[in-house]
Design a protein around this motif. Structure first.
Motif, PDB file in Angstrom:
ATOM      1  N   SER A  93      47.933  72.859  31.875  1.00  0.00           N
ATOM      2  CA  SER A  93      47.371  72.313  30.633  1.00  0.00           C
ATOM      3  C   SER A  93      48.423  72.291  29.521  1.00  0.00           C
ATOM      4  O   SER A  93      48.467  71.360  28.725  1.00  0.00           O
ATOM      5  CB  SER A  93      46.137  73.106  30.202  1.00  0.00           C
ATOM      6  OG  SER A  93      46.406  74.481  30.271  1.00  0.00           O
ATOM      7  N   GLU A  94      49.276  73.318  29.512  1.00  0.00           N
ATOM      8  CA  GLU A  94      50.364  73.333  28.523  1.00  0.00           C
ATOM      9  C   GLU A  94      51.290  72.139  28.731  1.00  0.00           C
ATOM     10  O   GLU A  94      51.723  71.493  27.777  1.00  0.00           O
ATOM     11  CB  GLU A  94      51.186  74.614  28.684  1.00  0.00           C
ATOM     12  CG  GLU A  94      51.074  75.563  27.517  1.00  0.00           C
ATOM     13  CD  GLU A  94      51.984  76.751  27.711  1.00  0.00           C
ATOM     14  OE1 GLU A  94      53.190  76.625  27.433  1.00  0.00           O
ATOM     15  OE2 GLU A  94      51.484  77.789  28.191  1.00  0.00           O
ATOM     16  N   LEU A 152      49.639  69.023  27.429  1.00  0.00           N
ATOM     17  CA  LEU A 152      49.699  68.973  25.964  1.00  0.00           C
ATOM     18  C   LEU A 152      51.048  68.432  25.504  1.00  0.00           C
ATOM     19  O   LEU A 152      51.136  67.549  24.655  1.00  0.00           O
ATOM     20  CB  LEU A 152      49.499  70.373  25.383  1.00  0.00           C
ATOM     21  CG  LEU A 152      48.072  70.810  25.074  1.00  0.00           C
ATOM     22  CD1 LEU A 152      48.059  72.235  24.541  1.00  0.00           C
ATOM     23  CD2 LEU A 152      47.461  69.848  24.045  1.00  0.00           C
TER      24      LEU A 152
END
Lengths: 113, 404
Positions: free
Chosen positions: B335-336, B339
């Motif tokens: 998810s990082e 982003l």
């Protein structure tokens, strides 16, 4: 190294008439150039600009630009790092869209204190 | 009879030494004359060697070159320097500086752009011909000629002071950057594993070796750059199949990596220890982590993430941020990574960069969002003009479609 702003000037009317393929091909050329000057440690940031603009003065806000007599206007900017104004100019002249005569770049040192 | 290859080989090895030797005696401002004299020499060789091959072709070339130069500068004071200059390149005297290396120092001048420096170095230090340089840099011969003329004009008109004997800190930094860029051009996968590419990497490596032997120039940065080159070279061949198709890091056969070279590289990286780390230190450390990992999965991705963060601080650019996102993805921070990718996607340049879309495709693929992944792969294909890359991405599409 010092920072320099490259102000990209081009004919906005021609830019508006461009097909999507043409403008994508141009962006591709710019991507290649930005990648190149990133690898050489010169690229800092940059973006193309959209065509809409206003001119804000003391008395009014004029919304039907371009505002200068010449048909050329600023269509984008790039900030680079270079040793001198001269070197910054040589780097600017390596841009493929400068080669084809489609854009011109005004090279300005960013003031430092 | 001289074979074309042997004369080409001599040209590649001696052109820069001969031009450099002449420049040493007649001055950098006369570089065009120097080049003409050397060209005339090789033309003479081409004509005469078909009749009788000289016993020592190299000595023949130097002798003829010297004679042409002496004739050209018959009544001029530089004449006496020519004899002296030509004594050096023939003799294998290690204490003498290679004139081809002197030419490299010559272009390490802050007046030129890095691209101009690389083109000048490829021509006058590495001895590549104009059409070869064009093919290495994916450019046109006319554009290369134009750049070379521009540099030579600047040398002539601006009276630039060159002192290859006493390199300044700036010119040392520039020198390493030129070699870094030369090597990177040779190492790029977009041109495949051509002989030109290999030869370019070897040239960059051997000039770096010259630097390491010079006490003034052999800085920690230079050692780190040397280590970086060796780490990369250790897997030069492993990046391609026999047919010339690309193999990514994950699928390379690590057993074929040159382990001796990796050992030597690790030694130089250790020797390169310094308080202030350069981009070469960081890039070499990343390469070290890849080269010494048992497998792709066992790579210390967490460390690589922090190294890309450091690199981003030194040289802030969306391309490095992209590498940071990629390393986060492999470190398992899905998810990082996404982003970071979303943030990058707003940048016009990155949005039109094929590797951005390949990466996004891979992340989405991993998240089982295959149709979306395929869309990004397809976008990536339209953004690269290089056949091996297109083929590599098509392969990713096929795999993703198959698993649907």
């Amino acid at each position: 190294m010092k920072k320099f702003m490259l102000l990209i000037r081009e004919d906005l009317r021609l830019l508006e008439q461009m097909t999507q393929e043409q403008s994508e091909a141009d962006i591709q050329k710019m991507v290649g150039w930005v990648e190149e000057i990133t690898q050489s440690g010169n690229f800092v940031q940059g973006d193309p600009l959209e065509n809409g603009m206003t001119l804000v003065t003391k008395d009014e806000i004029i919304s039907d630009g371009p505002f200068i007599e010449a048909k050329e206007a600023i269509s984008g900017f790039t900030i680079i790092k270079a040793e001198s104004l001269q070197q910054a100019s040589e780097i600017a002249s390596s841009c493929p869209l400068v080669h084809t005569g489609q854009i011109k770049m005004e090279v300005r040192p960013i003031m430092e204190f | 009879m001289p074979s074309v290859t042997s004369l080409d080989h001599l040209y590649k090895n001696l052109f820069a030494k001969m031009v450099g030797g002449l420049v040493r005696s007649i001055g950098i401002k006369n570089i065009n004359t120097a080049e003409d004299i050397v060209q005339e020499t090789f033309l003479a060789a081409q004509l005469q060697w078909t009749k009788a091959m000289p016993e020592n072709p190299k000595a023949w070339l130097f002798k003829v070159c010297k004679n042409i130069a002496l004739r050209h500068f018959k009544n001029e004071p530089v004449n006496s320097n020519i004899e002296e200059a030509f004594y050096i390149p023939i003799e294998t005297n290690n204490t003498q500086v290679d004139p081809a290396f002197e030419m490299l120092l010559t272009c390490a001048h802050p007046r030129f752009s890095p691209k101009q420096q690389v083109i000048f170095a490829l021509r006058y230090s590495a001895g590549f011909k104009v059409d070869q340089i064009a093919s290495i840099l994916l450019s046109k011969p006319e554009a290369i000629t134009k750049t070379l003329q521009r540099i030579k004009l600047l040398i002539k008109t601006e009276n630039l002071v060159f002192s290859p004997e006493q390199p300044t800190a700036t010119s040392q930094t520039i020198l390493l950057n030129i070699l870094y860029l030369m090597f990177s051009e040779g190492y790029k996968t977009s041109c495949g594993k051509s002989i030109l590419n290999t030869s370019l990497c070897e040239d960059a490596l051997s000039f770096t070796q010259v630097i390491l032997k010079n006490p003034t120039l052999s800085t920690p940065d230079a050692k780190a750059l040397y280590a970086l080159m060796l780490f990369n070279l250790s897997r030069f061949e492993a990046r391609f199949t026999k047919e010339g198709d690309l193999i990514d890091l994950e699928h390379q056969n690590r057993a074929t990596w040159n382990s001796e070279m990796i050992k030597v590289a690790s030694h130089y990286l250790y020797e390169a220890k310094a308080k202030q780390l350069s981009k070469y230190h960081i890039e070499a450390t990343i390469a070290y982590l890849h080269c010494t990992a048992d497998s792709f999965a066992k790579t210390d991705w967490g460390k690589i993430v922090s190294l890309y963060q450091q690199l981003h601080l030194i040289n802030e650019s969306p391309f490095i941020q992209l590498n940071l996102a990629i390393s986060k993805f492999y470190a398992g921070h899905l998810s990082e990574a996404l982003l970071e990718m979303n943030d990058l996607g707003t940048n016009t340049f990155i949005h039109n960069y094929h590797i951005y879309h390949v990466t996004l495709g891979k992340i989405l693929d991993k998240k089982n969002e295959r149709p979306l992944a395929i869309q990004h792969y397809q976008k990536a294909i339209t953004l690269t003009g290089h056949q091996p890359e297109k083929k590599y991405i098509q392969n990713l599409i096929d795999k993703a479609s198959y698993s649907n």
